[in-house]
Design a protein around this motif. Structure first.
Motif, PDB file in Angstrom:
ATOM      1  N   LEU A  29       0.842  -1.198   0.000  1.00 20.01           N
ATOM      2  CA  LEU A  29       0.000   0.000   0.000  1.00 20.01           C
ATOM      3  C   LEU A  29       0.879   1.251   0.000  1.00 20.01           C
ATOM      4  O   LEU A  29       0.482   2.294  -0.518  1.00 20.01           O
ATOM      5  CB  LEU A  29      -0.902   0.034   1.234  1.00 20.01           C
ATOM      6  CG  LEU A  29      -2.075  -0.927   1.271  1.00 20.01           C
ATOM      7  CD1 LEU A  29      -2.731  -0.895   2.648  1.00 20.01           C
ATOM      8  CD2 LEU A  29      -3.086  -0.590   0.190  1.00 20.01           C
ATOM      9  N   LEU A  30       2.055   1.142   0.586  1.00 20.86           N
ATOM     10  CA  LEU A  30       2.999   2.254   0.615  1.00 20.86           C
ATOM     11  C   LEU A  30       3.847   2.281  -0.650  1.00 20.86           C
ATOM     12  O   LEU A  30       4.046   3.343  -1.247  1.00 20.86           O
ATOM     13  CB  LEU A  30       3.891   2.145   1.854  1.00 20.86           C
ATOM     14  CG  LEU A  30       3.154   2.015   3.188  1.00 20.86           C
ATOM     15  CD1 LEU A  30       4.140   1.783   4.321  1.00 20.86           C
ATOM     16  CD2 LEU A  30       2.283   3.226   3.437  1.00 20.86           C
ATOM     17  N   ALA A  75       3.108  -1.644   8.357  1.00 14.52           N
ATOM     18  CA  ALA A  75       2.244  -0.908   7.421  1.00 14.52           C
ATOM     19  C   ALA A  75       0.786  -0.989   7.863  1.00 14.52           C
ATOM     20  O   ALA A  75       0.062   0.010   7.802  1.00 14.52           O
ATOM     21  CB  ALA A  75       2.413  -1.455   6.002  1.00 14.52           C
ATOM     22  N   ILE A  76       0.357  -2.157   8.318  1.00 11.70           N
ATOM     23  CA  ILE A  76      -1.015  -2.302   8.807  1.00 11.70           C
ATOM     24  C   ILE A  76      -1.265  -1.336   9.966  1.00 11.70           C
ATOM     25  O   ILE A  76      -2.291  -0.661  10.008  1.00 11.70           O
ATOM     26  CB  ILE A  76      -1.305  -3.764   9.227  1.00 11.70           C
ATOM     27  CG1 ILE A  76      -1.551  -4.607   7.988  1.00 11.70           C
ATOM     28  CG2 ILE A  76      -2.489  -3.846  10.184  1.00 11.70           C
ATOM     29  CD1 ILE A  76      -1.671  -6.090   8.258  1.00 11.70           C
ATOM     30  N   ARG A 123       5.631   5.603   7.428  1.00 15.14           N
ATOM     31  CA  ARG A 123       6.844   5.016   6.847  1.00 15.14           C
ATOM     32  C   ARG A 123       7.587   4.070   7.771  1.00 15.14           C
ATOM     33  O   ARG A 123       8.741   3.728   7.505  1.00 15.14           O
ATOM     34  CB  ARG A 123       7.759   6.123   6.361  1.00 15.14           C
ATOM     35  CG  ARG A 123       7.085   6.887   5.224  1.00 15.14           C
ATOM     36  CD  ARG A 123       7.976   7.621   4.321  1.00 15.14           C
ATOM     37  NE  ARG A 123       8.987   6.803   3.702  1.00 15.14           N
ATOM     38  CZ  ARG A 123       9.964   7.325   2.982  1.00 15.14           C
ATOM     39  NH1 ARG A 123      10.037   8.614   2.799  1.00 15.14           N
ATOM     40  NH2 ARG A 123      10.873   6.544   2.432  1.00 15.14           N
ATOM     41  N   SER A 124       6.953   3.584   8.825  1.00 18.39           N
ATOM     42  CA  SER A 124       7.617   2.635   9.721  1.00 18.39           C
ATOM     43  C   SER A 124       8.101   1.402   8.964  1.00 18.39           C
ATOM     44  O   SER A 124       9.182   0.873   9.230  1.00 18.39           O
ATOM     45  CB  SER A 124       6.676   2.192  10.839  1.00 18.39           C
ATOM     46  OG  SER A 124       6.266   3.271  11.608  1.00 18.39           O
ATOM     47  N   ALA A 125       7.307   0.935   8.021  1.00 19.81           N
ATOM     48  CA  ALA A 125       7.641  -0.263   7.261  1.00 19.81           C
ATOM     49  C   ALA A 125       8.810  -0.042   6.306  1.00 19.81           C
ATOM     50  O   ALA A 125       9.405  -0.996   5.815  1.00 19.81           O
ATOM     51  CB  ALA A 125       6.422  -0.738   6.480  1.00 19.81           C
ATOM     52  N   CYS A 126       9.160   1.205   6.062  1.00 21.88           N
ATOM     53  CA  CYS A 126      10.204   1.540   5.087  1.00 21.88           C
ATOM     54  C   CYS A 126      11.613   1.495   5.666  1.00 21.88           C
ATOM     55  O   CYS A 126      12.591   1.518   4.902  1.00 21.88           O
ATOM     56  CB  CYS A 126       9.939   2.933   4.506  1.00 21.88           C
ATOM     57  SG  CYS A 126       8.294   3.125   3.792  1.00 21.88           S
TER      58      CYS A 126
END
Length: 141
Positions: free
Chosen positions: A10-11, A75-76, A113-116
């Protein structure tokens, strides 16, 4: 039809500009970006999704690594907070122009942007966001 995406994609879709792991990956992602741009809904899935398809069969594919599942979890969390509703496997999202703009605004402000963290594409994604998503292939305007 519906585009099947794992949560961290999604990001990724926000900043996709036609670069990827292989020519086959890019061709597949271009087709998915076109479908999203035409208004197809998104369904959140666990594990490899429509974007992963060209890589998922490779023995050394990162698509099955625990660190990628962790990106999905982060991301969730971020997207659920942004949307103010729980996102989970099976959730369907209509990517309206308004929602895409909201996602992109939050991404540019580093709210989602934690998942990045640690992603090899993070620098490119930051450039795309700074450039106001001008060359992004997913368009809903």
């Amino acid at each position: 039809m519906t585009v099947r995406l794992r949560a961290h994609h999604l990001l990724c879709m926000l900043t996709y500009v036609g670069k990827g792991y292989s020519p086959g990956f890019v061709a597949n992602y271009d087709a998915i970006a076109a479908r999203l741009s035409q208004g197809e809904d998104i369904e959140i899935v666990a594990g490899p999704d429509d974007i992963c398809a060209p890589l998922a069969e490779e023995a050394d594919s990162h698509c099955h690594e625990p660190r990628i599942d962790q990106r999905d979890e982060l991301a969730i969390r971020d997207v659920s907070a942004l949307m103010r509703l729980p996102i989970r496997t099976g959730t369907r999202i209509a990517l309206t122009p308004t929602l895409l703009a909201r996602f992109r605004g939050a991404f540019a402000a580093n709210l989602t942007r934690s998942a990045c963290v640690g992603c090899e594409w993070s620098g490119l994604c930051s450039e795309v966001a700074r450039d106001r998503y001008r060359d992004s292939r997913v368009r809903r305007d």
